[in-house]
Write a protein that holds these residues in place. Sequence first.
Motif, PDB file in Angstrom:
ATOM      1  N   GLN A 428       0.835  -1.205   0.000  1.00 21.06           N
ATOM      2  CA  GLN A 428       0.000   0.000   0.000  1.00 21.06           C
ATOM      3  C   GLN A 428       0.867   1.251   0.000  1.00 21.06           C
ATOM      4  OE1 GLN A 428      -2.579  -1.005   3.457  1.00 21.06           O
ATOM      5  NE2 GLN A 428      -4.309  -0.631   2.071  1.00 21.06           N
ATOM      6  N   ARG A 429       1.989   1.181   0.681  1.00 19.52           N
ATOM      7  CA  ARG A 429       2.893   2.340   0.702  1.00 19.52           C
ATOM      8  C   ARG A 429       3.486   2.586  -0.690  1.00 19.52           C
ATOM      9  NH1 ARG A 429       6.687   1.430   6.121  1.00 19.52           N
ATOM     10  NH2 ARG A 429       4.980   1.161   7.645  1.00 19.52           N
ATOM     11  N   VAL A 430       3.752   1.497  -1.409  1.00 20.13           N
ATOM     12  CA  VAL A 430       4.327   1.633  -2.768  1.00 20.13           C
ATOM     13  C   VAL A 430       3.288   2.178  -3.729  1.00 20.13           C
ATOM     14  CG1 VAL A 430       5.326   0.365  -4.707  1.00 20.13           C
ATOM     15  CG2 VAL A 430       5.991  -0.222  -2.359  1.00 20.13           C
ATOM     16  N   GLY A 431       2.047   1.700  -3.622  1.00 24.58           N
ATOM     17  CA  GLY A 431       0.984   2.155  -4.503  1.00 24.58           C
ATOM     18  C   GLY A 431       0.842   1.272  -5.737  1.00 24.58           C
ATOM     19  N   GLU A 432      -0.365   1.238  -6.271  1.00 24.55           N
ATOM     20  CA  GLU A 432      -0.667   0.354  -7.391  1.00 24.55           C
ATOM     21  C   GLU A 432       0.158   0.689  -8.639  1.00 24.55           C
ATOM     22  OE1 GLU A 432      -4.805   0.139  -8.259  1.00 24.55           O
ATOM     23  OE2 GLU A 432      -5.394  -0.442  -6.232  1.00 24.55           O
ATOM     24  N   GLU A 433       0.186   1.944  -9.017  1.00 30.90           N
ATOM     25  CA  GLU A 433       0.869   2.335 -10.251  1.00 30.90           C
ATOM     26  C   GLU A 433       2.353   2.008 -10.190  1.00 30.90           C
ATOM     27  OE1 GLU A 433       1.480   6.281 -13.074  1.00 30.90           O
ATOM     28  OE2 GLU A 433      -0.142   6.218 -11.596  1.00 30.90           O
ATOM     29  N   LYS A 434       2.990   2.368  -9.092  1.00 31.57           N
ATOM     30  CA  LYS A 434       4.435   2.106  -8.968  1.00 31.57           C
ATOM     31  C   LYS A 434       4.700   0.601  -8.895  1.00 31.57           C
ATOM     32  CE  LYS A 434       7.000   4.879  -8.744  1.00 31.57           C
ATOM     33  NZ  LYS A 434       7.852   5.538  -9.787  1.00 31.57           N
ATOM     34  N   PHE A 435       3.841  -0.120  -8.181  1.00 29.70           N
ATOM     35  CA  PHE A 435       4.025  -1.559  -8.085  1.00 29.70           C
ATOM     36  C   PHE A 435       3.909  -2.211  -9.465  1.00 29.70           C
ATOM     37  CE2 PHE A 435       2.450  -5.917  -7.338  1.00 29.70           C
ATOM     38  CZ  PHE A 435       3.497  -6.402  -6.561  1.00 29.70           C
ATOM     39  N   SER A 436       2.985  -1.708 -10.280  1.00 33.41           N
ATOM     40  CA  SER A 436       2.833  -2.226 -11.632  1.00 33.41           C
ATOM     41  C   SER A 436       4.113  -2.025 -12.442  1.00 33.41           C
ATOM     42  CB  SER A 436       1.654  -1.531 -12.332  1.00 33.41           C
ATOM     43  OG  SER A 436       1.540  -1.976 -13.662  1.00 33.41           O
ATOM     44  N   GLU A 437       4.790  -0.907 -12.217  1.00 30.82           N
ATOM     45  CA  GLU A 437       6.051  -0.645 -12.922  1.00 30.82           C
ATOM     46  C   GLU A 437       7.108  -1.693 -12.554  1.00 30.82           C
ATOM     47  OE1 GLU A 437       7.459   3.283 -12.267  1.00 30.82           O
ATOM     48  OE2 GLU A 437       5.596   4.255 -12.953  1.00 30.82           O
ATOM     49  N   TYR A 438       7.143  -2.080 -11.300  1.00 30.41           N
ATOM     50  CA  TYR A 438       8.143  -3.076 -10.871  1.00 30.41           C
ATOM     51  C   TYR A 438       7.841  -4.457 -11.450  1.00 30.41           C
ATOM     52  CZ  TYR A 438      10.630   0.123  -7.844  1.00 30.41           C
ATOM     53  OH  TYR A 438      11.395   1.167  -7.377  1.00 30.41           O
ATOM     54  N   LEU A 439       6.565  -4.785 -11.554  1.00 35.30           N
ATOM     55  CA  LEU A 439       6.225  -6.059 -12.191  1.00 35.30           C
ATOM     56  C   LEU A 439       6.766  -6.091 -13.613  1.00 35.30           C
ATOM     57  CD1 LEU A 439       2.511  -6.628 -11.058  1.00 35.30           C
ATOM     58  CD2 LEU A 439       4.584  -7.686 -10.131  1.00 35.30           C
ATOM     59  N   ASP A 440       6.649  -4.972 -14.296  1.00 39.92           N
ATOM     60  CA  ASP A 440       7.143  -4.895 -15.666  1.00 39.92           C
ATOM     61  C   ASP A 440       8.667  -4.994 -15.711  1.00 39.92           C
ATOM     62  OD1 ASP A 440       6.555  -4.304 -18.570  1.00 39.92           O
ATOM     63  OD2 ASP A 440       7.887  -2.629 -18.122  1.00 39.92           O
ATOM     64  N   ARG A 441       9.343  -4.331 -14.791  1.00 42.22           N
ATOM     65  CA  ARG A 441      10.813  -4.392 -14.764  1.00 42.22           C
ATOM     66  C   ARG A 441      11.309  -5.814 -14.489  1.00 42.22           C
ATOM     67  NH1 ARG A 441      12.660   0.697 -10.918  1.00 42.22           N
ATOM     68  NH2 ARG A 441      11.220   2.267 -11.759  1.00 42.22           N
ATOM     69  N   PHE A 442      10.584  -6.524 -13.653  1.00 45.67           N
ATOM     70  CA  PHE A 442      10.998  -7.899 -13.345  1.00 45.67           C
ATOM     71  C   PHE A 442      10.617  -8.890 -14.460  1.00 45.67           C
ATOM     72  CE2 PHE A 442      11.390  -6.559  -8.813  1.00 45.67           C
ATOM     73  CZ  PHE A 442      12.614  -7.178  -8.535  1.00 45.67           C
TER      74      PHE A 442
END
Length: 656
Positions: A428-442
Amino acid sequence: MKAGASRQDQRWETETVDQDRNDRRGQRRSVPGNSWRTLDTSAAGFHSRGTVVVVAVVVIVVVLIARLMQIQLVKGDSLSASAAEQRTSQVNLLASRGQILDRDGRELAYTMKASMIVAHPASLPTYMADRYRLDPRTEDNPDGALPPDEQLEEIITELPAMLDGDTEAVKEDDLREALTSEDTYRRLVTNVDPDIAEKITQRWPELVAEPQDIRQYPNGAVGANIIGKYGWVADGVEGGQYGLELSADAGLQGKDGSYTADFSNGVIIPGTVRDQHPAVDGNTYELTIDTDAQTFVQQQVQQAKEKSGAESASAVVLDAKTGEVIAMATSDTINPMGDLQQQVDQGKEFTNRAVESAFEPGSVAKVMTAAAAIEEGKTTPDEVLQVPGSIDLAGVTVKDAWDHGVVSYTTTGVFGKSSNVGTLMLAQRVGEEKFSEYLDRFGIGQATNLGLPAETAGYVPDLAQWSGGTFANLPIGQGMSMSLLQMTSIYQALANDGVRITPSLIRSETTADGTEIPQAEPEKTTVVSPATARTVVDMFRAINQDDPTGVQEGTAPGAGIEGYQTSGKTGTAQQIDPETKAYSNSNYWITYAGIAPADDPRFVVGIMLDNPQRSSDGSGGQSAAPLFHDIGSWLLDHYNVPLSATEAPRLILEAQ
């Protein structure tokens, strides 16, 4: 003649006598009523008959000359071409299929020259009858032909003996069915020694020996899920059937050659060879696979499947720094050198589940949430969080796997204990949009393009498609799917200072003349900073930490390797119940991903057990940690990796 007569008188008398004789002879041949017997002995008669003969001869000559001119001038070119066609043949030169080698140059697949015996059943009776008519077998001619029925029976009963174990057993019933069919072409037996094939066709000219490349896999089932198999893909056509043999078929097969020549009685007429196109043998592929490692890992995976009672088991080993695939094993891998149908009946498989099958990873994917939270500065390893027993997100309630009240877990402890609630608090601290970016990077939802067929890209919903409950699932490894190779690649990125390198399988490709074909550089993606990567790897050492009291113990102390620091994460993900289409409460994917050594990463190991009933070593619970321990220990020993300089520091998972 009177004496004293002059010479002139004598000549006159002689002529008179001759004339009278001729007149009388002519009278005899001119008897009335037999005029058809009369011969014209006059000079005019002889002249008339001679004219007819001359005319006839002239006509014949003229006709012959005209015909000759027609043949030479009108049809000469076509007849000459037809004659040349009858004695001219194009001879095909078969290219040899390229080799597949491991990283040390050891053969994983190569081609051996052989023959196959074929027949043309539909035309056999006619051929046999003609051979018997022209060359019947007798006491004086023991090599002659038998009557057709006897010829056929001789082939059926004696051909298997001539093979003398050179190939797989040939049954008389199969031969009889093939040779008595109406087919125009049938393969009777393959993989025959060329010398034996020649003896067979000399004895039975109605059979034909065709050249055949026999693909050999000296290690049997070892690595077969990667290498694949070469064989019949259509009637009369061979090619790669699955694995690298299929995906690299164009490079492996090479290019057949040919030449044209004139033949006389089956022998090339000297000086007639032309239009020569040499065969170009296939390319040689050197893989990143280590045969020794592949053999060991494959054995361990098979044992884990059997001991755990799982539907299947798979493991991937990557080089932490390069992303190269050292080993990639799946249980029940088929042996391409054996009886394929029999193995399929026994449950053996052609597939490579490590790249073809997608599954929900479960808690093993929480490492991405940890990396995002650390990289974004939303927490530190030692921060203490007050973690309740459940959490509500957008109307979805998520609990931990065990009941508890509020517990003071450190961020390290949230992941060391695998708390779903604590993980979602950080997400929740990271947020949905930013978390989605990390999924893409991984690389989640993206195929690695390793070079094997049927690779899955897995699945992750686009951010625009996220519903209220999506963010309650993704950070804890549910609601997305990935291959085992993708899952292992996540940990490779963290073991490599935050840089994900697309996994690679092919080290080099070399043409038959020794020219090396440049390989594309693996794509590199910076996922997190080196500092974050180091922090996360150190945090996840907590998973392998033991504690007699259990308070500071991680979820997989059995994965630890004596003398080495290790880091990793367990995972348990609910499978979809095929009947209810909802998450099952009894069927699970059990996963584990780990790094060894954690202080100086060399290897990353990913493991997946499909619905095991026990742990991978047969003990209680449902854990793949023991399999990581065994594979990791062997790798570190096999590659002579130095022991860790220090023991891993004791980490605080729960604040007291």
